[in-house]
Motif scaffolding. Sequence first.
Motif, PDB file in Angstrom:
ATOM      1  N   PRO A 273       0.828  -1.210   0.000  1.00  0.00           N
ATOM      2  CA  PRO A 273       0.000   0.000   0.000  1.00  0.00           C
ATOM      3  C   PRO A 273       0.860   1.257   0.000  1.00  0.00           C
ATOM      4  N   ALA A 274       0.409   2.263  -0.704  1.00  0.00           N
ATOM      5  CA  ALA A 274       1.175   3.506  -0.783  1.00  0.00           C
ATOM      6  C   ALA A 274       1.258   4.160   0.593  1.00  0.00           C
ATOM      7  N   ALA A 275       2.419   4.729   0.873  1.00  0.00           N
ATOM      8  CA  ALA A 275       2.592   5.416   2.152  1.00  0.00           C
ATOM      9  C   ALA A 275       1.729   6.674   2.161  1.00  0.00           C
ATOM     10  N   PRO A 276       1.148   7.003   3.302  1.00  0.00           N
ATOM     11  CA  PRO A 276       0.307   8.206   3.358  1.00  0.00           C
ATOM     12  C   PRO A 276       1.139   9.467   3.158  1.00  0.00           C
ATOM     13  N   ALA A 277       0.519  10.475   2.590  1.00  0.00           N
ATOM     14  CA  ALA A 277       1.186  11.767   2.446  1.00  0.00           C
ATOM     15  C   ALA A 277       1.389  12.374   3.829  1.00  0.00           C
ATOM     16  N   ALA A 278       2.523  13.017   4.013  1.00  0.00           N
ATOM     17  CA  ALA A 278       2.863  13.605   5.316  1.00  0.00           C
ATOM     18  C   ALA A 278       2.875  15.120   5.217  1.00  0.00           C
TER      19      ALA A 278
ATOM     20  N   ASN B 154      -6.659  10.620   7.640  1.00  0.00           N
ATOM     21  CA  ASN B 154      -7.267   9.453   6.987  1.00  0.00           C
ATOM     22  C   ASN B 154      -6.109   8.564   6.532  1.00  0.00           C
ATOM     23  N   PRO B 155      -6.395   7.381   5.952  1.00  0.00           N
ATOM     24  CA  PRO B 155      -5.298   6.484   5.561  1.00  0.00           C
ATOM     25  C   PRO B 155      -4.295   7.097   4.587  1.00  0.00           C
ATOM     26  N   ASP B 156      -4.690   8.189   3.932  1.00  0.00           N
ATOM     27  CA  ASP B 156      -3.812   8.799   2.930  1.00  0.00           C
ATOM     28  C   ASP B 156      -3.101  10.064   3.412  1.00  0.00           C
ATOM     29  N   LEU B 157      -3.387  10.503   4.639  1.00  0.00           N
ATOM     30  CA  LEU B 157      -2.817  11.772   5.092  1.00  0.00           C
ATOM     31  C   LEU B 157      -2.520  11.745   6.590  1.00  0.00           C
ATOM     32  N   VAL B 158      -1.286  12.093   6.924  1.00  0.00           N
ATOM     33  CA  VAL B 158      -0.851  12.176   8.325  1.00  0.00           C
ATOM     34  C   VAL B 158      -0.241  13.557   8.555  1.00  0.00           C
TER      35      VAL B 158
END
Length: 208
Positions: free
Chosen positions: A22-27, A90-94
Amino acid sequence: MATPNPGTVVAPHAPVTPAEAPAAPAAVKILIAGGFGVGKTTLVGSVSEVTPLRTEEYLTKAGIGVDDLAGVDQKDTTTVALDFGRITVNPDLVVYLFGTPGQERFWFMWNDLVNGALGGIVIADTRRLDTSFASVDFFESRGIPFAVAINCFHGHNTRTPDEIRAALDLDPQVPMLLGDVRERAFGRDLLLALVDHLMDLAAVAPAG
Protein backbone atom coordinates in the motif's frame (compact mmCIF):
# COMPACT_ATOMS: atom_id res chain seq x y z
CA MET A 1 3.90 -37.20 -15.99
CA ALA A 2 3.78 -36.71 -19.74
CA THR A 3 6.99 -35.72 -21.47
CA PRO A 4 6.75 -32.99 -24.10
CA ASN A 5 7.32 -34.10 -27.68
CA PRO A 6 10.59 -32.95 -29.22
CA GLY A 7 10.21 -29.53 -30.74
CA THR A 8 7.30 -28.61 -28.55
CA VAL A 9 7.65 -25.14 -27.07
CA VAL A 10 6.73 -25.06 -23.39
CA ALA A 11 5.56 -21.70 -22.13
CA PRO A 12 7.42 -20.62 -19.00
CA HIS A 13 5.50 -19.96 -15.84
CA ALA A 14 4.52 -16.34 -15.37
CA PRO A 15 6.80 -14.68 -12.83
CA VAL A 16 5.32 -14.45 -9.37
CA THR A 17 5.22 -10.86 -8.19
CA PRO A 18 4.57 -9.89 -4.60
CA ALA A 19 1.37 -8.05 -3.90
CA GLU A 20 1.79 -4.33 -4.28
CA ALA A 21 2.50 -2.67 -0.97
CA PRO A 22 0.00 0.00 0.00
CA ALA A 23 1.18 3.51 -0.78
CA ALA A 24 2.59 5.42 2.15
CA PRO A 25 0.31 8.21 3.36
CA ALA A 26 1.19 11.77 2.45
CA ALA A 27 2.86 13.60 5.32
CA VAL A 28 2.25 17.21 6.27
CA LYS A 29 4.52 19.03 8.69
CA ILE A 30 3.21 21.86 10.87
CA LEU A 31 5.53 23.91 13.10
CA ILE A 32 4.24 25.22 16.46
CA ALA A 33 6.13 28.30 17.65
CA GLY A 34 5.84 31.04 20.25
CA GLY A 35 7.50 32.48 23.31
CA PHE A 36 8.59 30.70 26.44
CA GLY A 37 5.68 29.23 28.40
CA VAL A 38 2.87 30.23 26.02
CA GLY A 39 1.49 26.69 25.62
CA LYS A 40 3.29 25.02 22.69
CA THR A 41 3.86 21.73 24.50
CA THR A 42 0.28 21.82 25.80
CA LEU A 43 -1.18 22.33 22.31
CA VAL A 44 0.76 19.43 20.81
CA GLY A 45 -0.35 17.21 23.67
CA SER A 46 -4.00 18.21 23.39
CA VAL A 47 -4.39 17.24 19.72
CA SER A 48 -1.86 14.43 19.18
CA GLU A 49 -3.32 10.95 18.75
CA VAL A 50 -0.20 9.43 20.29
CA THR A 51 1.67 10.27 23.46
CA PRO A 52 3.82 13.21 22.33
CA LEU A 53 7.57 13.03 22.27
CA ARG A 54 8.77 15.71 24.66
CA THR A 55 12.24 16.97 25.49
CA GLU A 56 11.52 18.84 28.69
CA GLU A 57 14.05 19.48 31.41
CA TYR A 58 13.69 21.09 34.81
CA LEU A 59 14.62 24.73 35.13
CA THR A 60 17.66 25.22 37.35
CA LYS A 61 19.48 28.07 39.03
CA ALA A 62 21.77 28.22 35.99
CA GLY A 63 18.90 29.82 34.06
CA ILE A 64 18.50 32.71 36.50
CA GLY A 65 19.17 35.93 34.62
CA VAL A 66 19.07 34.06 31.31
CA ASP A 67 15.48 32.85 31.03
CA ASP A 68 12.73 35.42 31.41
CA LEU A 69 10.13 33.92 33.77
CA ALA A 70 7.95 37.02 33.96
CA GLY A 71 4.34 35.87 33.95
CA VAL A 72 5.30 32.19 34.13
CA ASP A 73 7.10 32.13 37.47
CA GLN A 74 5.30 28.88 38.42
CA LYS A 75 6.74 27.03 35.41
CA ASP A 76 9.40 24.49 36.42
CA THR A 77 10.23 22.75 33.10
CA THR A 78 11.18 23.87 29.61
CA THR A 79 11.45 22.32 26.15
CA VAL A 80 15.10 22.06 25.14
CA ALA A 81 14.77 20.51 21.68
CA LEU A 82 11.25 19.89 20.36
CA ASP A 83 7.80 18.48 20.96
CA PHE A 84 6.46 15.97 18.45
CA GLY A 85 2.91 14.76 17.87
CA ARG A 86 0.90 13.06 15.14
CA ILE A 87 -2.63 13.23 13.74
CA THR A 88 -3.87 10.67 11.20
CA VAL A 89 -6.49 12.51 9.16
CA ASN A 90 -7.27 9.45 6.99
CA PRO A 91 -5.30 6.48 5.56
CA ASP A 92 -3.81 8.80 2.93
CA LEU A 93 -2.82 11.77 5.09
CA VAL A 94 -0.85 12.18 8.32
CA VAL A 95 -0.10 15.50 10.01
CA TYR A 96 3.09 15.79 12.06
CA LEU A 97 3.35 18.54 14.65
CA PHE A 98 6.73 19.93 15.71
CA GLY A 99 6.80 22.28 18.69
CA THR A 100 9.81 24.60 18.95
CA PRO A 101 11.69 25.55 22.11
CA GLY A 102 10.68 29.02 23.28
CA GLN A 103 13.79 30.36 24.97
CA GLU A 104 16.05 32.61 22.92
CA ARG A 105 19.12 30.48 23.61
CA PHE A 106 17.46 27.59 21.72
CA TRP A 107 16.22 29.58 18.72
CA PHE A 108 19.05 28.30 16.53
CA MET A 109 17.12 25.00 16.33
CA TRP A 110 14.20 26.66 14.54
CA ASN A 111 16.14 26.75 11.26
CA ASP A 112 16.36 22.95 11.24
CA LEU A 113 12.86 22.27 12.51
CA VAL A 114 11.24 24.48 9.85
CA ASN A 115 12.64 22.43 6.93
CA GLY A 116 9.74 20.91 5.01
CA ALA A 117 7.03 22.68 7.02
CA LEU A 118 3.86 23.40 5.07
CA GLY A 119 2.67 25.97 7.58
CA GLY A 120 2.98 27.15 11.14
CA ILE A 121 1.07 28.18 14.23
CA VAL A 122 2.20 31.00 16.51
CA ILE A 123 0.87 30.82 20.07
CA ALA A 124 0.68 34.07 22.00
CA ASP A 125 -0.31 35.09 25.52
CA THR A 126 -1.96 38.52 25.82
CA ARG A 127 -0.07 39.10 29.07
CA ARG A 128 3.24 38.75 27.20
CA LEU A 129 2.57 39.44 23.53
CA ASP A 130 6.14 40.60 22.99
CA THR A 131 7.42 37.04 23.53
CA SER A 132 5.79 35.97 20.26
CA PHE A 133 7.11 38.77 18.03
CA ALA A 134 10.14 36.69 17.02
CA SER A 135 7.93 33.76 15.93
CA VAL A 136 5.80 35.98 13.70
CA ASP A 137 8.93 37.49 12.14
CA PHE A 138 10.41 34.00 11.66
CA PHE A 139 7.51 32.72 9.55
CA GLU A 140 7.04 35.98 7.64
CA SER A 141 10.73 36.23 6.71
CA ARG A 142 10.62 32.69 5.25
CA GLY A 143 7.32 33.11 3.46
CA ILE A 144 5.68 30.32 5.47
CA PRO A 145 1.90 30.75 5.99
CA PHE A 146 0.79 30.65 9.60
CA ALA A 147 -2.15 31.08 11.93
CA VAL A 148 -2.12 32.69 15.37
CA ALA A 149 -3.56 31.19 18.54
CA ILE A 150 -4.23 33.55 21.42
CA ASN A 151 -4.02 31.29 24.45
CA CYS A 152 -6.59 32.48 26.97
CA PHE A 153 -5.78 30.47 30.10
CA HIS A 154 -8.98 30.11 32.15
CA GLY A 155 -10.65 32.60 29.78
CA HIS A 156 -8.11 35.27 30.68
CA ASN A 157 -7.73 37.91 27.97
CA THR A 158 -6.91 41.57 28.47
CA ARG A 159 -7.04 42.77 24.85
CA THR A 160 -9.52 42.92 22.00
CA PRO A 161 -8.82 41.00 18.76
CA ASP A 162 -8.10 44.29 16.94
CA GLU A 163 -5.61 45.32 19.62
CA ILE A 164 -3.86 41.95 19.37
CA ARG A 165 -3.64 42.14 15.57
CA ALA A 166 -2.18 45.62 15.79
CA ALA A 167 0.33 44.61 18.48
CA LEU A 168 1.51 41.60 16.45
CA ASP A 169 1.36 43.60 13.19
CA LEU A 170 -0.54 40.79 11.45
CA ASP A 171 -1.67 40.94 7.85
CA PRO A 172 -5.49 40.94 7.58
CA GLN A 173 -5.60 37.48 5.97
CA VAL A 174 -3.69 35.74 8.78
CA PRO A 175 -6.17 33.61 10.78
CA MET A 176 -6.30 34.38 14.50
CA LEU A 177 -8.31 32.38 17.03
CA LEU A 178 -8.79 32.97 20.75
CA GLY A 179 -9.18 30.00 23.06
CA ASP A 180 -7.58 27.61 25.53
CA VAL A 181 -4.88 25.36 24.01
CA ARG A 182 -5.61 22.73 26.65
CA GLU A 183 -8.92 22.05 24.90
CA ARG A 184 -8.74 19.57 22.04
CA ALA A 185 -11.61 21.26 20.19
CA PHE A 186 -9.72 24.55 20.10
CA GLY A 187 -6.62 22.83 18.75
CA ARG A 188 -8.72 21.17 16.06
CA ASP A 189 -10.32 24.48 15.05
CA LEU A 190 -6.90 26.11 14.94
CA LEU A 191 -5.47 23.47 12.60
CA LEU A 192 -8.54 23.66 10.37
CA ALA A 193 -8.17 27.44 10.18
CA LEU A 194 -4.56 27.01 9.08
CA VAL A 195 -5.54 24.44 6.43
CA ASP A 196 -8.25 26.76 5.09
CA HIS A 197 -5.67 29.56 4.94
CA LEU A 198 -3.23 27.35 3.02
CA MET A 199 -5.97 26.37 0.55
CA ASP A 200 -6.96 30.00 0.02
CA LEU A 201 -3.36 30.94 -0.72
CA ALA A 202 -2.98 28.00 -3.12
CA ALA A 203 -6.15 29.04 -4.96
CA VAL A 204 -4.79 32.52 -5.73
CA ALA A 205 -1.19 31.46 -6.40
CA PRO A 206 -0.07 32.03 -10.01
CA ALA A 207 0.01 28.90 -12.15
CA GLY A 208 3.36 27.38 -13.11
